[in-house]
Design a protein around this motif. Structure first.
Motif, PDB file in Angstrom:
ATOM      1  N   GLY A 547     -29.743   8.782  89.625  1.00 21.04           N
ATOM      2  CA  GLY A 547     -29.131   7.544  89.357  1.00 21.04           C
ATOM      3  C   GLY A 547     -27.689   7.885  90.568  1.00 21.04           C
ATOM      4  N   LEU A 548     -27.959   8.430  91.278  1.00 22.84           N
ATOM      5  CA  LEU A 548     -26.568   8.814  92.398  1.00 22.84           C
ATOM      6  C   LEU A 548     -27.619   9.016  93.782  1.00 22.84           C
ATOM      7  CD1 LEU A 548     -23.654   9.501  92.526  1.00 22.84           C
ATOM      8  CD2 LEU A 548     -24.406  11.620  93.310  1.00 22.84           C
ATOM      9  N   ILE A 549     -27.233   8.322  94.754  1.00 19.18           N
ATOM     10  CA  ILE A 549     -27.581   8.129  95.945  1.00 19.18           C
ATOM     11  C   ILE A 549     -26.757   8.807  96.859  1.00 19.18           C
ATOM     12  CG2 ILE A 549     -28.120   6.960  98.132  1.00 19.18           C
ATOM     13  CD1 ILE A 549     -29.856   5.254  95.739  1.00 19.18           C
ATOM     14  N   VAL A 550     -26.984   9.724  97.854  1.00 25.89           N
ATOM     15  CA  VAL A 550     -26.309  10.697  98.677  1.00 25.89           C
ATOM     16  C   VAL A 550     -26.786   9.839  99.692  1.00 25.89           C
ATOM     17  CG1 VAL A 550     -25.206  12.340  99.065  1.00 25.89           C
ATOM     18  CG2 VAL A 550     -25.592  12.538  97.116  1.00 25.89           C
ATOM     19  N   HIS A 551     -26.151   9.869 101.022  1.00 25.89           N
ATOM     20  CA  HIS A 551     -25.967   9.885 102.514  1.00 25.89           C
ATOM     21  C   HIS A 551     -26.377  10.580 103.309  1.00 25.89           C
ATOM     22  CE1 HIS A 551     -25.943   5.632 100.527  1.00 25.89           C
ATOM     23  NE2 HIS A 551     -26.764   5.408 101.502  1.00 25.89           N
ATOM     24  N   ARG A 552     -26.861  11.771 104.174  1.00 24.94           N
ATOM     25  CA  ARG A 552     -26.477  12.108 104.937  1.00 24.94           C
ATOM     26  C   ARG A 552     -26.343  12.288 106.415  1.00 24.94           C
ATOM     27  NH1 ARG A 552     -30.190  16.788 100.745  1.00 24.94           N
ATOM     28  NH2 ARG A 552     -28.068  16.442  99.464  1.00 24.94           N
ATOM     29  N   GLY A 553     -25.283  12.042 106.813  1.00 26.00           N
ATOM     30  CA  GLY A 553     -25.810  11.934 108.438  1.00 26.00           C
ATOM     31  C   GLY A 553     -25.003  12.671 109.450  1.00 26.00           C
ATOM     32  N   ARG A 554     -24.134  11.835 110.242  1.00 26.84           N
ATOM     33  CA  ARG A 554     -23.440  12.979 111.143  1.00 26.84           C
ATOM     34  C   ARG A 554     -22.447  11.215 111.424  1.00 26.84           C
ATOM     35  NH1 ARG A 554     -22.309  17.130 113.710  1.00 26.84           N
ATOM     36  NH2 ARG A 554     -21.943  17.325 115.567  1.00 26.84           N
ATOM     37  N   LEU A 555     -21.026  11.891 111.659  1.00 30.41           N
ATOM     38  CA  LEU A 555     -19.861  10.758 111.949  1.00 30.41           C
ATOM     39  C   LEU A 555     -19.951  10.923 113.002  1.00 30.41           C
ATOM     40  CD1 LEU A 555     -17.540   9.366 110.559  1.00 30.41           C
ATOM     41  CD2 LEU A 555     -16.907  11.462 110.834  1.00 30.41           C
ATOM     42  N   LEU A 556     -19.963   9.853 113.760  1.00 32.13           N
ATOM     43  CA  LEU A 556     -19.917  10.170 115.073  1.00 32.13           C
ATOM     44  C   LEU A 556     -18.717   9.673 115.660  1.00 32.13           C
ATOM     45  CD1 LEU A 556     -23.621   8.172 116.581  1.00 32.13           C
ATOM     46  CD2 LEU A 556     -22.649  11.025 115.815  1.00 32.13           C
ATOM     47  N   GLU A 557     -18.570   8.949 115.354  1.00 28.89           N
ATOM     48  CA  GLU A 557     -16.970   8.324 115.711  1.00 28.89           C
ATOM     49  C   GLU A 557     -15.446   7.571 114.384  1.00 28.89           C
ATOM     50  OE1 GLU A 557     -17.774   4.400 117.825  1.00 28.89           O
ATOM     51  OE2 GLU A 557     -19.419   5.664 118.607  1.00 28.89           O
ATOM     52  N   GLY A 558     -14.778   7.610 115.247  1.00 32.58           N
ATOM     53  CA  GLY A 558     -13.548   7.455 113.869  1.00 32.58           C
ATOM     54  C   GLY A 558     -13.632   8.320 112.982  1.00 32.58           C
ATOM     55  N   GLU A 559     -13.351   8.278 111.968  1.00 33.42           N
ATOM     56  CA  GLU A 559     -13.448   8.742 110.040  1.00 33.42           C
ATOM     57  C   GLU A 559     -13.425   7.949 109.407  1.00 33.42           C
ATOM     58  OE1 GLU A 559      -8.843   8.909 109.861  1.00 33.42           O
ATOM     59  OE2 GLU A 559      -9.241   7.867 109.044  1.00 33.42           O
ATOM     60  N   VAL A 560     -13.595   8.957 108.694  1.00 28.66           N
ATOM     61  CA  VAL A 560     -14.402   7.790 106.972  1.00 28.66           C
ATOM     62  C   VAL A 560     -13.421   8.361 105.614  1.00 28.66           C
ATOM     63  CG1 VAL A 560     -15.863   9.791 107.113  1.00 28.66           C
ATOM     64  CG2 VAL A 560     -16.553   7.994 105.386  1.00 28.66           C
ATOM     65  N   ALA A 561     -13.010   8.001 105.289  1.00 32.32           N
ATOM     66  CA  ALA A 561     -12.203   8.162 103.856  1.00 32.32           C
ATOM     67  C   ALA A 561     -12.834   7.284 102.947  1.00 32.32           C
ATOM     68  CB  ALA A 561     -11.364   7.842 103.954  1.00 32.32           C
ATOM     69  N   SER A 562     -12.607   8.731 101.409  1.00 30.83           N
ATOM     70  CA  SER A 562     -13.109   7.754 100.170  1.00 30.83           C
ATOM     71  C   SER A 562     -12.194   6.323 100.196  1.00 30.83           C
ATOM     72  CB  SER A 562     -12.781   8.406  99.232  1.00 30.83           C
ATOM     73  OG  SER A 562     -11.916   8.830  99.154  1.00 30.83           O
ATOM     74  N   GLY A 563     -12.953   5.040  99.717  1.00 30.99           N
ATOM     75  CA  GLY A 563     -12.493   4.168  99.118  1.00 30.99           C
ATOM     76  C   GLY A 563     -12.318   2.835 100.004  1.00 30.99           C
ATOM     77  N   VAL A 564     -12.502   3.541 101.506  1.00 35.89           N
ATOM     78  CA  VAL A 564     -12.664   2.374 102.679  1.00 35.89           C
ATOM     79  C   VAL A 564     -14.335   0.981 102.339  1.00 35.89           C
ATOM     80  CG1 VAL A 564     -11.657   3.087 104.562  1.00 35.89           C
ATOM     81  CG2 VAL A 564     -14.267   3.723 104.737  1.00 35.89           C
ATOM     82  N   SER A 565     -13.990   0.579 103.384  1.00 35.24           N
ATOM     83  CA  SER A 565     -15.113  -0.159 103.488  1.00 35.24           C
ATOM     84  C   SER A 565     -16.503  -0.458 103.679  1.00 35.24           C
ATOM     85  CB  SER A 565     -14.581  -2.237 103.391  1.00 35.24           C
ATOM     86  OG  SER A 565     -13.866  -2.624 102.790  1.00 35.24           O
ATOM     87  N   ALA A 566     -17.672  -0.972 104.489  1.00 35.38           N
ATOM     88  CA  ALA A 566     -18.424  -0.701 105.227  1.00 35.38           C
ATOM     89  C   ALA A 566     -19.709  -1.246 104.642  1.00 35.38           C
ATOM     90  CB  ALA A 566     -18.958   1.072 104.557  1.00 35.38           C
TER      91      ALA A 566
END
Ligand code: ATP
Ligand code: MG
Length: 902
Positions: A547-566
């Motif tokens: 039931g839980l899908i986790v994306h793994r990868g590399r953050l190449l640019e900027g930042e990622v925070a919980s709550g932002v749109s994607a």
């Protein structure tokens, strides 16, 4: 005399004696309780025991045999093969003892020009039962064999029976005396001291056993039973060891050096660089290779396939022992593709059916070597580690748990572990092995299920799932791009609020088009772009908890925070190629079931871009013809543009529809059923598929193989990859057509066959020429012998293009040309393919002076940078630098001088 010639002469001889010539039965019969045919009489048992009337009064055959109880003897005695050919003549109520003895005497002693074997009668010995007056008198009075060479033995040693009440009788056995060089004299007379072939195995070789089926026996164990009276129909059953006769007639030391086996050993020498005759243990391995390769060839030819029990296991063991012997000789590349064709070329004269079957046979044998190589690679290093640990503690026992781990995790057969442990002086704790096997079965299953989560601690994912209160919607069945929000971000398995590029991240989205790896379908890849300019390159997607899908990868640019749109976007091209592979897998699965029956159930699969792999339970290899049929069927259905649909329904409904489920997999209450062509194929499946089979293009099966206990694997290329592969092959064929100057591709096989034949003929011619040239040179070479300290010494470098075999012949030739009157030492060297070889021979007079070829050779080979050894009269070595041959020859001269001075 060549082995095939002995075979032929046997049949010719008995044909002229009115015997029905019966072809060899296969090595395996349809009766599964009989493992292998172990003797020539096996196909005739009903006629001998009397349960069936024989269709002819007398018969003769040359029967292929396999004796597994001789596996341990191979290479260690001179006379035991796992495969060998037993020539037999049989009489069912027709001639009896006298006839059988007469025929055997005639065949053994008639000259070779006269069609017999031409054995020297003075060297033949005969053993009889001490109470068998008839045979004794016939052999001594009618045949006239010297009573000194007739040995009378007690019942325990010379009786035949079937182990139960029924026919039984004494035997008469022919032995050949190889002379006092091979062992002590037998003493006959009132108390015979017969070394037989137990202790004096090297001297008196049993070649032919005549069984006189004379009595009816009663109940009793072993040889302890009453003889109830004479049989009404007396039979004769004999067995002559074709290989044993061959090695005696070919003047070689043992059965592994005969023409039907030795070239395999030569090939193994060439591959490994080890020299036969140089080292006792190496020799055993070389002989094992010569024997086992041939046995494997003949077994597969008769329909046996490698497996984990019964006949298949014996075959597997033979192939694996041969491969392992090559490794112990220091050669760890693939060896069967070099060895097996040699064995085939040697056996094909007597068994022409091998030619057409060889493609099939070699596929099977090569695949088994391949599987074993994979097993060995991992297993051996683990094994070495365990042995090191045990020895460090001063222990003598290899723990059963470790043996189990090798077996369970690395597929290392327990008997191999035991054998390898024995070689380093350890014993395996077999009881502990068995109980570990029992205990850990359960645990192994549980482990396998938990393997994919990446992080062993799944608690954090469980918490995330329960916080959000429901499964993450997967929208990728219909969408490639989804606008969503970031729910959580993890770095190294820990929740974080925000993270800056560059960083390795795990991201949970509120919804996603990304397919998480499951059901054999590989994960999607793609990008997640974030408000504020962040960009994540996704390379893996997993479901650590349902039931839980986790994306793994590399953050190449900027930042990622919980709550932002994607905006989450998958690589649609990759997904398309995976979907084509996945639908193709369902189609191959269904077609396999159509061809092989419903027992061929799925055991696993992998769908990657342009490629599919499907594992299924099936006890034997799928014949090429069936694979072709399956491929044809699938491709026809592709063209029919079957629609692919999916439906949600309850598990019970799905089962009622007959949808295929994966055994051992847990399903929820509501399941997804993927159907192709209405109800042609129905499977429970969460994967992504094409809408119509027309989109797949082409499916090309690349092969089929065993991947372990009863599970097979087919591989296929799908869509463009299949096209590219075909295009490449097509280009290759055009290139070959041009290179080989044939008009059309169809003519290629014939052209290659004729070229190979031409090459073989030329090689043969070359060998003959070289032999003649050496012969001619020998005559002048003798002149160049010098006298060193009273010894005639001939040391000569023949130069390039001369192998060990030619050198041996030359050395023997020179030695005999130099005569027996004076002490003679011959040393001839040469090189071929950058490798030097040296052969030394001494005559009896030289040996009396203490000049032993083996000892001289060891020093000389060292001077050359190689190694070798041998007997006092003849020794051989090699390895070393061709440029150092002169030093080796000077070393010989010095050795002769030194020995004479001493
Ligand atoms: P041995 O005692 O030497 O093992 P055997 O008593 O097992 O021989 P038989 O069962 O009488 O032999 O078989 C008949 C003949 O077959 C023998 O005389 C021998 O020439 C040949 N033979 C038996 N076993 C082998 C083997 N493993 N390899 C080659 N030839 C064999
Ligand atoms: Mg035996």
């Amino acid at each position: 005399m060549r082995t095939s010639e002995i075979h032929r002469r046997w049949l010719d001889f008995f044909a002229t004696k009115d015997h029905e010539i019966v072809p060899s039965a296969p090595l395996v019969s349809s009766d599964p309780s009989i493992l292998f045919t172990i003797a020539g009489m096996v196909p005739f048992i009903p006629y001998i025991v009397g349960t069936e009337k024989a269709p002819y009064p007398r018969a003769a055959s040359v029967q292929k045999c396999i004796r597994t109880n001789d596996i341990e003897n191979v290479g260690r005695t001179t006379r035991h093969g796992t495969f060998f050919q037993m020539a037999g003549n049989f009489s069912f109520g027709d001639y009896f003892k006298q006839g059988a003895i007469d025929y055997s005497w005639e065949f053994l002693t008639t000259s070779q020009e006269g069609g017999g074997l031409g054995f020297d009668p003075e060297r033949l010995w005969f053993t009889v039962w001490e109470q068998d007056e008839e045979s004794y008198r016939h052999i001594t009075e009618v045949i006239g064999l010297d009573p000194q060479r007739v040995v009378r033995l007690p019942r325990e040693e010379i009786f035949w029976d079937t182990g139960q009440p029924g026919p039984a009788g004494p035997c008469g056995e022919w032995h050949y005396d190889r002379g006092p060089e091979y062992g002590p004299d037998a003493v006959t007379g009132s108390v015979p001291e017969w070394p037989g072939d137990e202790k004096g195995e090297d001297r008196y070789i049993e070649i032919w056993n005549l069984v006189f089926d004379q009595y009816l026996r009663g109940e009793g164990s072993g040889k302890d039973y009453p003889l109830l009276g004479e049989l009404e129909q007396k039979s004769i059953d004999t067995g002559l060891g074709v290989e044993r006769v061959a090695y005696l007639l070919q003047g070689v030391d043992n059965m592994y050096e005969i023409d039907q086996i030795f070239p395999v050993i030569e090939k193994a020498q060439e591959l490994s660089g080890r020299v036969y005759g140089a080292d006792g243990e190496d020799d055993v391995h070389l002989r094992i290779i010569g024997d086992h390769v041939r046995s494997a060839l003949m077994l597969v030819a008769d329909g046996v396939r490698p497996g984990n029990e019964g006949r298949g296991y014996v075959l597997r063991r033979l192939i694996r022992r041969a491969v392992r012997s090559m490794r112990l000789l220091g050669y760890s590349e693939r060896s069967m593709p070099a060895l097996l064709p040699v064995s085939k070329s040697l056996m094909v004269e007597s068994y022409p059916e091998l030619e057409a079957a060889f493609a099939r046979i070699s596929d099977i044998v090569y695949a088994e070597e391949e599987a074993f190589r994979r097993t060995l690679e991992t297993g051996t290093s683990i094994f070495d580690g365990v042995v090191g640990a045990v020895k460090k503690e001063g222990g003598r026992v290899l723990p059963g748990e470790d043996a189990f781990r090798l077996h369970d995790t690395y597929g290392f057969p327990i008997d191999l572990t035991m054998e390898m442990a024995g070689e380093v002086g350890l014993q395996v704790d077999a009881d502990a092995f068995r109980s570990a096997m029992q205990e850990q079965r359960e645990r192994a299953r549980a482990d396998a299920a938990a393997k994919k989560t990446g992080h062993t601690d799944t608690a954090v994912y469980h918490r995330l799932l329960s916080q959000r209160g429901g499964e993450i919607p997967f929208l990728g069945y219909t969408e490639d791009t989804v606008a969503t929000t970031v729910e959580s971000v993890l770095v190294d398995g820990q929740l974080v609020d925000v993270v800056q590029a560059p960083a390795q991240v795990e991201v949970v989205l509120a919804s996603t088009p990304f397919y998480a790896e499951s059901g054999g379908q590989l994960a999607d890849q793609g990008q997640i772009s974030l408000t504020g300019g962040g960009l994540i390159e996704v390379d893996d997607v997993q479901r650590p908890v349902r039931g839980l899908i986790v994306h793994r990868g590399r953050l190449l640019e900027g930042e990622v925070a919980s709550g932002v749109s994607a905006i989450a976007t998958i690589d649609a091209e990759r997904r398309g190629a995976i979907a084509r592979a996945h639908t193709a897998t369902h189609m191959v699965h269904e077609s396999l079931r159509e061809e092989l029956g419903h027992g061929a159930t799925q055991a696993g699969s992998e769908n990657s871009p342009g490629r599919m792999r499907f594992d299924f339970r099936y006890g034997q290899a799928v014949p090429k013809s069936v694979l072709e049929q399956i491929e044809g069927r699938v491709n026809t259905l592709l063209q029919d543009e079957l629609t692919v649909t999916d439906q949600q329904m309850s598990l019970d409904e799905a089962k009622a529809l007959g949808a295929q489920a994966l055994f051992g997999e847990k399903y929820g209450e509501i399941v997804r059923v993927v159907s192709i062509g209405g109800d042609w194929s129905r499977e429970l499946c969460g994967g992504t598929h094409v809408a119509s089979t027309g989109a797949i293009g082409t499916v090309q099966l690349m092969g089929e193989a065993s991947i372990g206990s009863g599970v097979r694997r087919v591989d296929a290329l799908v869509g463009l990859s299949a096209y590219r592969h075909q295009a490449k092959e097509h280009a290759l064929v055009s290139q070959l057509t041009e290179l080989l100057k044939v008009g059309a591709a169809e003519e290629l096989p014939e052209r290659v066959r004729s070229l190979t034949q031409k090459m073989k003929d030329m090689e043969k011619q070359l060998a003959t020429l070289r032999g003649q040239q050496l012969q001619a040179e020998a005559a002048t070479l003798v002149e160049s012998a010098s006298t060193v300290a009273g010894v005639r010494l001939l040391a000569h470098d023949v130069g390039e293009g001369v192998g060990a075999g030619d050198l041996r012949t030359l050395a023997l030739d020179l030695r005999s040309r130099l005569g027996e009157d004076q002490p003679v030492t011959v040393a001839v060297a040469g090189h071929e393919g950058g490798r030097a070889a040296l052969v030394i021979a001494t005559n009896a007079a030289a040996r009396e002076l203490g000049l032993a070829a083996g000892a001289i050779l060891r020093g000389a080979a060292e001077a050359m940078g190689g190694r070798g050894g041998g007997k006092p009269d003849m020794a051989q070595g090699g390895g070393g630098e061709p440029t150092r041959i002169p030093s080796a020859l000077s070393a010989v001269r010095e050795a002769v001088e030194t020995a004479r001075r001493a």
